[in-house]
Design an enzyme around this catalytic site. Structure first.
Site, mmCIF file in Angstrom:
data_model
loop_
_atom_site.group_PDB
_atom_site.id
_atom_site.type_symbol
_atom_site.label_atom_id
_atom_site.label_comp_id
_atom_site.label_asym_id
_atom_site.label_seq_id
_atom_site.Cartn_x
_atom_site.Cartn_y
_atom_site.Cartn_z
ATOM 1 N N ASP A 1 0.826 -1.206 0.000
ATOM 2 C CA ASP A 1 0.000 0.000 0.000
ATOM 3 C C ASP A 1 0.864 1.261 0.000
ATOM 4 O OD1 ASP A 1 -2.317 1.415 0.013
ATOM 5 O OD2 ASP A 1 -2.898 0.919 2.065
ATOM 6 N N GLY B 1 0.212 5.378 -4.432
ATOM 7 C CA GLY B 1 -0.408 6.634 -4.854
ATOM 8 C C GLY B 1 0.152 7.804 -4.062
ATOM 9 N N TRP C 1 2.960 7.992 -2.420
ATOM 10 C CA TRP C 1 4.388 8.155 -2.732
ATOM 11 C C TRP C 1 4.551 9.034 -3.976
ATOM 12 C CZ3 TRP C 1 7.607 6.964 -6.835
ATOM 13 C CH2 TRP C 1 8.982 6.925 -6.571
ATOM 14 N N ARG D 1 -0.070 8.812 -10.294
ATOM 15 C CA ARG D 1 -0.135 7.618 -9.434
ATOM 16 C C ARG D 1 0.536 6.398 -10.076
ATOM 17 N NH1 ARG D 1 -3.757 7.586 -5.348
ATOM 18 N NH2 ARG D 1 -4.125 5.370 -5.654
ATOM 19 N N HIS E 1 2.991 3.093 -8.943
ATOM 20 C CA HIS E 1 2.765 1.662 -9.166
ATOM 21 C C HIS E 1 3.960 1.022 -9.876
ATOM 22 C CE1 HIS E 1 -1.165 2.052 -7.576
ATOM 23 N NE2 HIS E 1 -1.690 2.702 -8.593
ATOM 24 N N ASN F 1 -10.666 -2.383 -6.092
ATOM 25 C CA ASN F 1 -9.857 -1.443 -6.881
ATOM 26 C C ASN F 1 -10.476 -1.043 -8.222
ATOM 27 O OD1 ASN F 1 -6.637 -2.721 -5.715
ATOM 28 N ND2 ASN F 1 -7.806 -0.958 -5.015
ATOM 29 N N TRP F 2 -11.548 -1.742 -8.653
ATOM 30 C CA TRP F 2 -12.210 -1.358 -9.908
ATOM 31 C C TRP F 2 -12.809 0.038 -9.802
ATOM 32 C CZ3 TRP F 2 -11.141 -4.346 -13.885
ATOM 33 C CH2 TRP F 2 -10.899 -5.709 -13.688
ATOM 34 N N ARG G 1 1.703 -5.042 6.175
ATOM 35 C CA ARG G 1 1.002 -3.992 5.416
ATOM 36 C C ARG G 1 1.781 -2.693 5.528
ATOM 37 N NH1 ARG G 1 -5.301 -2.510 4.654
ATOM 38 N NH2 ARG G 1 -4.910 -0.900 3.115
#
Ligand code: FPP
Length: 247
Positions: free
Chosen positions: A25, A28, A30, A38, A42, A73-74, A193
């Site tokens: 996680d 975005g 970062w 974003r 990734h 996430n969709w 996480r």
């Protein structure tokens, strides 16, 4: 703990069968912190995932299960969803030879049906190509949700009962495990996480019933194998304390 120091309790890291699951996680945030799109976060995150896979043998991680795309996430923008999907495809194509060379067995969990058939074909291809590898088991969760997995497993169990191949009275935890996407994998020992969130977010709900959890504020694109080495040390200390007789 530095990676090149011996693990507590000694032993060859390559013999360790630790299963670590990671919720990657913070990509975005970062990117946003740097004023970048974003998807740049990734891409950096995918690089970090590759470094971690490579480090698994010396960290004593035999099973690594990473959360790359959740059923939730969709709801992101079409641009981000398509960008992530194309990143997954490129990752498989670009990393295939390295993955094979390093003895990595790659699998995907989650519902594949809604994914682009070309991506589904790539999943099947790399799974077949690496099916005999056993040095590191890399499992990537894409369109994955723990509740969705339990729902699909339940449907599969009910179908077996209806077909007369499964006796309802004979159903055990193991039966359920065998109908999950993770069939054949051991349960995770440790779930990590990143990015400061302290939620489970629908990840491996059935499998992580007895797992240790470590939450870190580090954003995923800043995560390194050295940080993971420290977490494994923490995990082993907790495990030893747990096993010790009460004073
Ligand atoms: C969460 O950060 C991350 C994701 C939803 C995508 C994870 C994907 C990767 C790390 C790259 C792909 C990996 C492989 C194996 C190809 P976020 O976007 O929710 O970050 P935020 O919470 O800061 O917005």
């Amino acid at each position: 703990m530095k990676m090149d120091q011996p693990r507590p309790g000694g032993g060859d890291p390559e013999e360790s069968r630790l299963h670590v699951a990671v919720i990657m996680d913070g990509n975005g945030r970062w990117a946003k912190n740097r004023g970048w799109p974003r998807l740049v976060g990734h891409r950096k995150g995918a690089e970090r995932a590759r470094e971690l896979v490579e480090a698994c043998p010396r960290l004593g991680i035999r099973y690594l299960t990473i959360y790359a795309f959740s059923t939730e996430n969709w709801s992101r923008t079409t641009e981000e969803v398509l960008g992530l999907m194309s990143l997954f495809g490129r990752y498989i194509k670009r990393e295939a030879s390295r993955i094979k060379k390093e003895g990595v067995r790659m699998r995907f969990i989650g519902d594949r049906d809604p994914l682009d058939p070309k991506l589904q074909a790539l999943f099947e291809w790399i799974e077949t190509e690496t099916a005999h590898n056993d040095r590191v088991h890399l499992t990537v969760a894409i369109n994955y949700g723990g509740r969705d997995e339990i729902r699909r497993a339940t449907q599969s169990v009910v179908r077996a009962v209806q077909a007369g191949t499964l006796d309802p009275d004979a159903i055990t935890d193991r039966t359920l495990s065998a109908h999950m996407d993770t069939a054949g994998l051991p349960d995770p020992d440790l779930v990590v996480r990143t990015s400061g969130e302290t939620r489970v977010s629908n990840y491996l709900l059935w499998q992580a019933a007895y797992a240790e959890y470590i939450f870190t504020p580090v954003l995923w694109p800043d995560f390194t194998p050295d940080i993971m080495a420290g977490f494994i040390e923490t995990y082993r200390q907790r495990e030893r304390r747990f096993g010790a007789a009460p004073a």
